[in-house]
Design a protein around this motif. Structure first.
Motif, PDB file in Angstrom:
ATOM      1  N   ASP A 314       0.831  -1.209   0.000  1.00  0.00           N
ATOM      2  CA  ASP A 314       0.000   0.000   0.000  1.00  0.00           C
ATOM      3  C   ASP A 314       0.864   1.257   0.000  1.00  0.00           C
ATOM      4  OD1 ASP A 314      -2.360  -1.434  -0.049  1.00  0.00           O
ATOM      5  OD2 ASP A 314      -2.556  -1.478   2.145  1.00  0.00           O
ATOM      6  N   ASP A 315       1.955   1.230   0.759  1.00  0.00           N
ATOM      7  CA  ASP A 315       2.887   2.369   0.787  1.00  0.00           C
ATOM      8  C   ASP A 315       3.478   2.592  -0.596  1.00  0.00           C
ATOM      9  OD1 ASP A 315       4.676   4.350   1.432  1.00  0.00           O
ATOM     10  OD2 ASP A 315       5.937   3.108   2.733  1.00  0.00           O
ATOM     11  N   LYS A 317       2.215   1.674  -3.493  1.00  0.00           N
ATOM     12  CA  LYS A 317       1.171   2.151  -4.391  1.00  0.00           C
ATOM     13  C   LYS A 317       0.927   3.642  -4.200  1.00  0.00           C
ATOM     14  CE  LYS A 317      -1.603  -2.064  -5.039  1.00  0.00           C
ATOM     15  NZ  LYS A 317      -2.924  -2.685  -4.758  1.00  0.00           N
ATOM     16  N   SER A 318       0.893   4.059  -2.937  1.00  0.00           N
ATOM     17  CA  SER A 318       0.664   5.469  -2.627  1.00  0.00           C
ATOM     18  C   SER A 318       1.742   6.351  -3.224  1.00  0.00           C
ATOM     19  CB  SER A 318       0.606   5.659  -1.108  1.00  0.00           C
ATOM     20  OG  SER A 318       0.465   7.014  -0.766  1.00  0.00           O
ATOM     21  N   ARG A 319       3.002   5.920  -3.098  1.00  0.00           N
ATOM     22  CA  ARG A 319       4.121   6.674  -3.648  1.00  0.00           C
ATOM     23  C   ARG A 319       4.035   6.721  -5.181  1.00  0.00           C
ATOM     24  NH1 ARG A 319       8.582   7.079   0.156  1.00  0.00           N
ATOM     25  NH2 ARG A 319       8.002   6.079   2.115  1.00  0.00           N
ATOM     26  N   ASN A 321       1.272   6.444  -7.065  1.00  0.00           N
ATOM     27  CA  ASN A 321       0.123   7.233  -7.486  1.00  0.00           C
ATOM     28  C   ASN A 321       0.360   8.730  -7.300  1.00  0.00           C
ATOM     29  OD1 ASN A 321      -1.423   5.020  -8.279  1.00  0.00           O
ATOM     30  ND2 ASN A 321      -2.186   4.686  -6.193  1.00  0.00           N
ATOM     31  N   ASN A 322       1.195   9.066  -6.309  1.00  0.00           N
ATOM     32  CA  ASN A 322       1.478  10.483  -6.079  1.00  0.00           C
ATOM     33  C   ASN A 322       2.542  11.000  -7.037  1.00  0.00           C
ATOM     34  OD1 ASN A 322      -0.373  10.737  -4.026  1.00  0.00           O
ATOM     35  ND2 ASN A 322       1.094  10.176  -2.408  1.00  0.00           N
TER      36      ASN A 322
END
Length: 322
Positions: A314-315, A317-319, A321-322
């Motif tokens: 999840d971490d 993916k977040s990086r 997507n940002n």
């Protein structure tokens, strides 16, 4: 233990004249008693499989008892492993480190090619041994001799000879003491263990330096632990199963190599083990193809190792997507 080897030497030729039976003394001794003796000697029974064979359906000319490290192989068909090999005339037996011959025989049909491949493999394996145990010899200097009543150059016995790396011979008229035989087994197992950790590819060694989720190395043992993990991660059978079950689309960025690169990208993806290396315990780690892995593209696989927690998809993916 030595007494059980003597039972085989004294009885196998007689057994071979009869129809194979599980109750036969040679069958019982090779397939059960000697493996049990060896298992009692091995401290880490979860890691090793000890198996004896007298042939399949018919008596073999050369019976054997092998010790398989699960990180290398689980059968005599492939890999390399310590193995007791009896001469076909029962004049003695060898304790050797041998190459699995069955897969080589299946891949190379011509006996001359099989011989050549096995000799090359055994020589390469020998070159990786740092110290040959006392009493053992290289088969390149002194080939082992298993065939006295059977001289067929296409036989398994011939391939066992070609695939031998190092060996020690025990003549039937001068068997070793119980202590000496046990020490020889332990010394060969030490060679086997060292080879297991030290025969990794250059790419695997380079991967050690890329891993960020393992504390600073402390001596040889930690390095061995890291290399063992890489070996597990690169177990081809397991990796194939991971990809088969999880597919070939990156679980982080959604990249599909086939859509981007066409035919050459078909069925290409990398498998990443979720569990940080520092938490691995023991010599053998049971892994679940679905639960213990992510499938990632090459970039995401490299980046997830840079995270503080390399299991946190999840971490990542977040990086991304940002």
């Amino acid at each position: 233990m030595v007494n059980n080897f003597k039972i085989v030497l004294d009885n196998f030729l007689k057994s071979r004249k009869e129809k194979m039976s599980g109750s036969d003394i040679s069958y019982q001794t090779i397939c059960k008693d000697i493996p049990n003796d060896i298992n009692e000697l091995i401290s880490n029974n979860d890691r090793y499989i000890v198996e004896g064979s007298v042939g399949v359906g018919n008596w073999a000319s050369v019976p054997w008892v092998a010790i398989f490290d699960k990180l290398v192989t689980t059968s005599a068909q492939s890999g390399y492993y310590p193995v007791f090999l009896f001469r076909d005339d029962m004049s003695g037996f060898y304790l050797s480190l041998g190459i699995g011959v069955t897969n080589v025989r299946l891949e190379y049909k011509k006996s001359k090619k099989i011989e050549e491949v096995l000799k090359i493999q055994s020589f390469n394996m020998y070159s990786r041994i740092e110290e040959v145990p006392k009493g053992f010899f290289s088969s390149t200097e002194k080939p082992i001799q298993l065939r006295f009543t059977n001289t067929n150059n296409t036989s398994l016995a011939k391939n066992y000879e070609d695939g031998c790396v190092i060996a020690k011979f025990y003549p039937s008229n001068n068997l070793p003491s119980e202590l000496d035989l046990k020490l020889d087994i332990q010394n060969l197992l030490k060679v086997y263990e060292d080879l297991t950790y030290n025969t990794l590819s250059d790419s695997a060694d380079e991967a050690v330096e890329q891993i960020k989720d393992f504390p600073k190395f402390v001596g040889v043992e930690k390095l061995k632990e890291v290399k063992q993990h890489i070996r597990i991660e690169r177990n081809q059978r397991l990796i194939k199963e991971v990809k088969k079950r999880k597919g070939y689309v990156c679980e982080c960025c959604g990249m599909d190599f086939e859509k981007v690169y066409g035919e050459i990208g078909k069925n290409f993806i990398e498998a990443h083990h979720k569990q940080p290396i520092a938490t691995l315990k023991g010599d053998l780690v049971e892994l679940d193809a679905e639960k213990d892995f992510y499938v990632l593209c090459s970039n995401c696989h490299s980046m997830i190792h840079k995270l503080e927690d390399p299991s946190n998809l999840d971490d990542l993916k977040s990086r991304f997507n940002n």
